[in-house]
Design a protein around this motif. Structure first.
Motif, mmCIF file in Angstrom:
data_model
loop_
_atom_site.group_PDB
_atom_site.id
_atom_site.type_symbol
_atom_site.label_atom_id
_atom_site.label_comp_id
_atom_site.label_asym_id
_atom_site.label_seq_id
_atom_site.Cartn_x
_atom_site.Cartn_y
_atom_site.Cartn_z
ATOM 1 N N LEU A 77 0.795 -1.218 0.000
ATOM 2 C CA LEU A 77 0.000 0.000 0.000
ATOM 3 C C LEU A 77 0.831 1.273 0.000
ATOM 4 O O LEU A 77 0.272 2.360 -0.145
ATOM 5 N N CYS A 78 2.157 1.159 0.164
ATOM 6 C CA CYS A 78 2.982 2.356 0.052
ATOM 7 C C CYS A 78 3.911 2.272 -1.150
ATOM 8 O O CYS A 78 4.013 3.221 -1.937
ATOM 9 N N LEU A 79 4.574 1.124 -1.329
ATOM 10 C CA LEU A 79 5.580 1.039 -2.377
ATOM 11 C C LEU A 79 4.968 0.939 -3.768
ATOM 12 O O LEU A 79 5.471 1.562 -4.717
ATOM 13 N N ALA A 82 6.788 11.763 1.014
ATOM 14 C CA ALA A 82 7.358 10.496 1.452
ATOM 15 C C ALA A 82 6.655 9.976 2.690
ATOM 16 O O ALA A 82 6.347 10.719 3.611
ATOM 17 N N VAL A 83 6.417 8.686 2.704
ATOM 18 C CA VAL A 83 5.809 8.034 3.862
ATOM 19 C C VAL A 83 6.818 7.155 4.566
ATOM 20 O O VAL A 83 6.831 7.055 5.772
ATOM 21 N N THR A 125 9.346 4.010 0.223
ATOM 22 C CA THR A 125 8.521 4.806 -0.681
ATOM 23 C C THR A 125 9.322 5.902 -1.355
ATOM 24 O O THR A 125 9.120 6.206 -2.530
ATOM 25 N N VAL A 126 10.250 6.518 -0.622
ATOM 26 C CA VAL A 126 10.967 7.661 -1.154
ATOM 27 C C VAL A 126 11.957 7.254 -2.241
ATOM 28 O O VAL A 126 12.293 8.063 -3.112
ATOM 29 N N VAL A 182 19.182 14.855 -3.302
ATOM 30 C CA VAL A 182 19.692 14.258 -2.068
ATOM 31 C C VAL A 182 18.967 14.839 -0.860
ATOM 32 O O VAL A 182 18.668 14.124 0.101
ATOM 33 N N THR A 183 18.683 16.124 -0.890
ATOM 34 C CA THR A 183 17.900 16.726 0.200
ATOM 35 C C THR A 183 16.537 16.066 0.309
ATOM 36 O O THR A 183 16.068 15.738 1.407
ATOM 37 N N PHE A 184 15.897 15.867 -0.816
ATOM 38 C CA PHE A 184 14.600 15.171 -0.833
ATOM 39 C C PHE A 184 14.742 13.765 -0.261
ATOM 40 O O PHE A 184 13.928 13.313 0.545
ATOM 41 N N LEU A 185 15.811 13.063 -0.653
ATOM 42 C CA LEU A 185 16.042 11.702 -0.184
ATOM 43 C C LEU A 185 16.248 11.661 1.321
ATOM 44 O O LEU A 185 15.743 10.761 2.006
ATOM 45 N N PHE A 186 16.980 12.625 1.867
ATOM 46 C CA PHE A 186 17.281 12.618 3.299
ATOM 47 C C PHE A 186 16.092 13.046 4.142
ATOM 48 O O PHE A 186 15.765 12.412 5.154
#
Length: 491
Positions: free
Chosen positions: A28-30, A74-75, A79-80, A98-102
Motif C-alpha cells: 500500500l505504500c511502495l 514520502a511516507v 517509498t521515497v 539528495v535533500t529530498f532523499l534525506f
C-alpha cells in the motif's frame, strides 16, 4: 552441527523478515510510489522539475522545495526511493535530489507524530529541525563535490517531452489520484482503519495454518519483528503473480499492449484491494473486516481508470514502461537488503545498547548510527524500537542519532542509492549522513544533559557559517581555472 543449526536460524530469520515485509509493507505504500515515479518520469516535462529542483535553479528555491517535497510526499524510506529515482532521472540537481532523499523518510508527518507521542515532543521537534537543516546541508555539499558530473547529468537527462514547460490539468489530476492512493493506504486514522462491515468466513483449517506459519516464521514482537499471516501468504502469492505477468505485460509495453498487460494491471488492483482488508484468524475460521481504507482504495482505483482515458495510448504505455523499469531497478535490491537485515538482526543483542550508548559521547552516537544500518525497521516500527532502546538505557542523544540514521543508512537504502546515483556518490552521501546524524545526536544530547541551549544554537550556527564559508571558497577555487582558461583562450 551447532554451527549448521545456527546458520539455519539466521537463514530462517532472513526469510521470515522478507516474508513479513512483503506481506505487510510493500503493497500500500511502495506500489503507488512506483506508479507515481513512473508518471513523474513519463508524463511530467523535464522543465517542470528542473525549474524548481534543477542544478541551476536558485538555491533558496530548490533546496526548501526539495525538503518540503520530502515532508509532504514520502511516507517511508522504501517509498521515497522510487520517487527520488524519478526526480533525479528527470533532471533534478544532485543536491536538491539528495535533500529530498534525506528529509522525506526522516520527518514524514506520520513518523513525527508517532515520535512525539511515544518518545516525547523534544525528540519530534529536534528530528524535524535538524533533519531539515542537515538535509539541506548535505545536499549543498554533495552538489559542490560532484558539480561537474552533476552538470553532465543535467545535459544527459532524458526529455521525451521537449518544448513542454507546463504540467497539464490531466497530469495534475492523475498524480493527485496516485498520491491519494498512497495516503489512503498508509494513513492511520480511524476513518480508514475502523471496520464497518465484519463477515465471518467459515474456513476450515485456517487456524491450524496460522499456527503452522507462526512455527515456520517465529517472531518476537518486542524486537520489532513481524510474523506472516494467512492474509500475508495470499498477498505474497499475488505479488508473485504480478511479477510473472508484468514481465510479459509491462516489460515491452512501450512497443504496444498485449494480452498480459490488463492481466498484470488487474492483479495489481486486486492486490491493493486485498491489502486494504483485514482478515484476523478466529477460532471458527477468519473474520473479513471491511473499512474505510478498502472503500477509499477502490474508489481511487476507479478514478484512476477514468482519468487514464484522458491520455493517449502512447502516453500510458510510456508511463507503464517507466514504472516497470523502476521496479526492475529497485525491487531486487530492496528484497536483498531486507533479507540481509533479517539475517543480521539476531546477531545484535539489545543488552549491548545500554553499555555502548548509555551516555552522550561521540562513540555512543556513532554506535547508534551503526544500529540504524543493521537494524532497519519500517517507518513507524522504528519508533517502538526506539522506545525499547530508551527503556534499555540508551541516552536521548544517541536515540536521536539512531532515528535520523535508521531510514537513511539501512542496507537496502544504501544499495538502491548506489544503483541510482553511482557507488562513489552513494558512499560520500553515506559518510555525510553518518557524520551529521552523529553530530545531531551530540548536540541534542548536550541539551538534554543541561548545556545552555543558546550556546548550542550559537555553536551550531557558527559551525554552519564556517561550513558555508568553506563551501563558498571551494566553489570559487573550482571555478577559477575555467575563468583563467577563458582569458587565456581569448588572448
Amino acid at each position: 552441527m551447532q554451527i549448521a543449526e545456527y546458520l539455519l536460524s539466521l537463514l530462517q530469520s532472513g526469510l521470515g523478515n522478507l516474508a513479513a515485509y512483503l506481506a505487510a509493507h510493500v503493497l500500500l505504500c511502495l506500489v503507488p510510489a512506483f506508479f507515481m515515479a513512473g508518471a513523474l518520469s513519463a508524463l511530467v516535462p523535464k522543465e517542470s522539475v528542473t525549474r524548481f529542483l534543477g542544478r541551476t535553479a536558485p538555491k533558496y528555491i530548490s533546496y526548501p522545495a526539495a525538503a518540503a517535497g520530502g515532508f509532504v510526499l514520502a511516507v517511508c524510506s522504501c517509498t521515497v526511493m522510487p520517487l527520488f529515482s524519478g526526480i533525479y532521472r528527470k533532471g533534478a540537481g544532485l543536491g536538491p535530489a539528495v535533500t529530498f532523499l534525506f528529509v522525506g523518510p526522516a520527518i514524514n508527518i506520520l513518523a513525527l507524530t508517532y515520535s512525539g507521542v511515544a518518545l516525547g515532543a523534544d525528540i519530534a521537534i529536534a528530528r524535524l529541525l535538524l533533519s531539515m537543516i542537515f538535509g539541506i546541508g548535505i545536499g549543498l555539499i554533495m552538489a559542490l563535490i560532484f558539480s561537474r558530473s552533476d552538470a553532465a547529468h543535467e545535459q544527459a537527462a532524458a526529455d521525451p517531452f521537449a518544448g513542454r514547460a507546463s504540467v497539464g490539468g490531466r497530469v495534475w489530476l492523475f498524480m493527485g489520484l496516485l498520491l491519494a492512493l498512497l495516503l489512503a493506504g498508509t494513513l492511520q486514522v480511524g476513518l480508514l482503519t475502523d471496520p464497518f462491515v465484519q463477515l465471518q468466513l467459515p474456513l476450515a483449517g485456517v487456524e491450524r495454518f496460522q499456527a503452522l506459519l507462526n512455527q515456520w516464521v517465529p517472531f518476537d514482537a518486542t524486537r520489532g519483528e513481524e510474523g506472516v499471516t494467512v492474509q500475508g501468504v495470499v498477498l505474497i502469492a499475488l505479488l508473485a503473480s504480478i511479477g510473472l505477468t508484468a514481465t510479459r505485460g509491462l516489460g515491452k509495453v512501450d512497443e504496444g499492449y498485449n494480452r498480459w498487460t490488463p492481466v498484470a494491471l488487474g492483479l495489481t488492483a486486486l492486490t491493493l484491494i486485498v491489502a486494504s482488508l483485514r482478515m484476523p484468524v478466529t477460532a471458527g475460521g477468519a473474520e473479513l473486516q471491511i473499512g474505510g481504507r478498502t472503500v477509499a482504495v477502490a474508489l481511487i482505483l476507479g478514478g484512476l481508470v477514468l482519468a487514464a482515458r484522458r491520455f493517449e495510448a502512447y502516453e500510458l504505455q510510456e508511463w507503464l514502461f517507466e514504472t516497470w523499469r523502476f521496479v526492475k531497478q529497485i525491487f531486487p535490491l530492496l528484497v536483498a537488503g531486507v533479507f540481509a537485515i533479517g539475517a543480521l538482526r539476531p546477531l545484535i543483542r539489545p543488552e549491548w545498547i545500554e553499555s555502548l550508548a548509555g551516555q552522550n559521547t561521540v562513540v555512543a552516537n556513532f554506535v547508534a548510527v551503526l544500529f540504524g544500518v543493521v537494524m532497519y525497521f519500517p517507518t513507524l516500527v522504528e519508533v517502538p524500537i526506539a522506545r525499547l532502546f530508551l527503556d534499555l538505557g540508551m541516552h536521548r542523544g544517541p536515540l536521536l542519532a539512531y532515528l535520523m540514521a535508521d531510514p537513511e543508512l539501512s542496507l537496502q537504502s544504501v544499495l538502491i542509492t548506489s544503483k541510482i546515483i553511482g557507488r562513489t556518490k552513494a558512499l560520500v552521501y553515506v559518510a555525510w549522513v553518518a557524520l551529521f546524524s552523529t553530530l545531531a545526536g551530540l548536540l541534542f544530547g548536550a541539551w538534554v544533559d543541561g548545556a545552555n541551549g543558546w550556546l548550542i544554537i550559537g555553536g551550531a550556527i557558527l559551525g554552519l557559517a564556517l561550513l558555508a564559508l568553506v563551501l563558498h571558497r571551494l566553489a570559487a577555487f573550482r571555478a577559477a581555472p575555467a575563468v583563467i582558461s577563458g582569458k587565456t583562450s581569448h588572448v
